[in-house]
Write an enzyme that holds these catalytic residues in place. Sequence first.
Site, PDB file in Angstrom:
ATOM      1  CG  ASP A 182      -2.100   0.946   1.079  1.00 14.39           C
ATOM      2  OD1 ASP A 182      -2.386   1.392  -0.040  1.00 14.39           O
ATOM      3  OD2 ASP A 182      -2.713   1.270   2.105  1.00 14.39           O
ATOM      4  NE  ARG A 238      -2.918   6.889  -3.921  1.00 17.45           N
ATOM      5  CZ  ARG A 238      -3.665   6.085  -3.176  1.00 17.45           C
ATOM      6  NH1 ARG A 238      -3.225   5.720  -1.973  1.00 17.45           N
ATOM      7  NH2 ARG A 238      -4.825   5.648  -3.604  1.00 17.45           N
TER       8      ARG A 238
END
Length: 664
Positions: A182, A238
């Site tokens: 993640d 991100r």
Amino acid sequence: MRNKDELRAALAAPAPRIIKVRGVIDVREDCSTYATDGYTLAGYLAAYDPAVWGRDTRPSGPMEDARAASAAKQTEAIRFDIGSDTTIVGDGKGAGITGANLRLNGAHNVIIRNLTMRDTRDCFPQWNPTEDVVGNWNSLYDSVWVMGGSTNVWVDHVTFTDQPYPDSELPKYFDRPFQMHDGALDITAGADLVTVSYNRFEDHGKTMLIGGSNTSTVDPGKLRVSIHHNVFSNVEERLPRVRFGQVHVYNNLIEPGPSFVYAWGVGVQSALYVENNYVKLGNGGSVDKLIYNWSGTAITEVGTLVDGKPVDALDAFNAANPTKQLSGDAGWTPTLNRGLEPASRIKNLKAGAQQRERYHVAKGTDFDTVQAAIDAAPPGTTITIGKGVYREVVRVPRTKPDLLLKGSTGNARDVVIDYDNANGTKKPDGTTYGTTGSATATIEADGFTARDLTFSNSFDRAAHPEITNTQAVAVKATGDRQYYDRVRFLGHQDTLYADTRNVNTKARQYYRGGEIVGDVDFIFGRATAVFDQVKITALNRDRDPNGYITAASTRRDNPHGFLIMNSTIVSDAPAGTYYLGRPWHPGGDPDAIASVVVRDTKLPAAVKTAPWTDMSGFSWRDARFAEFRNSGPGATAGVDRPLLTADQAAQHTLRAYLGDWNPA
């Protein structure tokens, strides 16, 4: 702190506390350690295959419950809660924590510094068929998670990496990447006043999320974050993605990888101020992809250089996305911008945790030959080898522990160390080299690592009919704690000699993600060696038998010899012409009792139904040969085919073989 128990004890001690990490703390276990309630990946895939389950609802039922229970066990094992008034710092070069989820939940005044955070891997990703129309796999753990109203947090000079198991090397299931990682560093749930500086983020997908939900009631007015002087290398997205937060992103170096998606994600009520960043788009990508609109309204983006040229990334984004326009005013101007400098000075930024010393091999660099670099290198040096074929014999002596040899391109085929001596090749003095002396590379040092390169012995039998002893070794490895990561070993007879220094010593070796090519006894020796996710290519000699994949000579008192796991054996040889192995007793030694386990591996039709055979008068039945849960056309049942029970297989795992050594 040197292990996970000491780390937990230190975190439980009264605050304030300074925790020094020495070496690498590895908290990982085999995923099977956490599996419970009947969970298996095969069972999960069968239960929720879109052809069976559909794509309209998320998984539920016994197998999803088992996945969740297994994930809970892993969470308990790898999560470390960091309390207030805590500093965690790496003590010296190479310090790090592997496989851990560091969570700051309501913690204040925390510093994390000079650590390499590796491979925070979720063993039990969840399938969501309703996401993004086609579905996605989702993992659970961030390497560092700042949340729950944590404040005054500084993450500095940390290296975040998914190595040695990046998602890019993992398979696809249901035609979607099986994502096991993640975030590297996520900041959510009302966290505030966080500084992220001089870190290195590499080989990662979802790198940094600020703000976890579009509907959060605790994030507005919080999530004030500074992100400066970080290097983002071979990352996808991100950098960061922001909801709500007032985030200043300045003086960062971005080197996207081939699967780059975007850099700065503009989310709900976000106030991103992006200033004086340097972007290298040499691996592909376009300026308009630097920004992505996640239901945001504005971003201030100034001073960006792309490959040395000024660009207006926001104009490029708006031109390419007429229905997702963003304004250029984030509504604030940062005043706390210590160290702000022109983007041109960031082109060669260095960041991350302290690593070992580095040398370079290639024409016009530090050294022209690999051996010259080894000879000059102090213990612990990293030697980066440029693209090319190096025709030389290489030796890493015992006096050079902890060296790292790595190919510069990340592709093992690009960097080749090759020679062509055979057992019977004559030396200048008229004697022959013998099997050991034929090795292209002899690796004697403990703690040695090789990555992204090829070792080859290119001896040609057909060109030398006068040589009858045709053993020709690519690598002889005798040291303990040797790690071969994405390395290719090429040869014919006796390609890889995984051995120990002598009969009285043991050596643990880990071969991961590479390839081994040969025909006769081409993986042999007495080391404790794990071959994980390796492609083993058995060549066709146009005879029966065509060859023998292993010839272990494990000592009688060593329960762990060769473990081949999660691998694939391929061959174009005719069906039923290859043996998995035979027992080697060097010099007739009766205490060499071969141990070979092949598990969770795909076998070709070339493997014989009775895959083990005798050698030099010693019966294979006296050796320790076994299989477990193999697949493929070569994995047929047979009476001369010892199989492990599940309980027995639990004794033949990566951790059981490598013990307390972390091959990071």
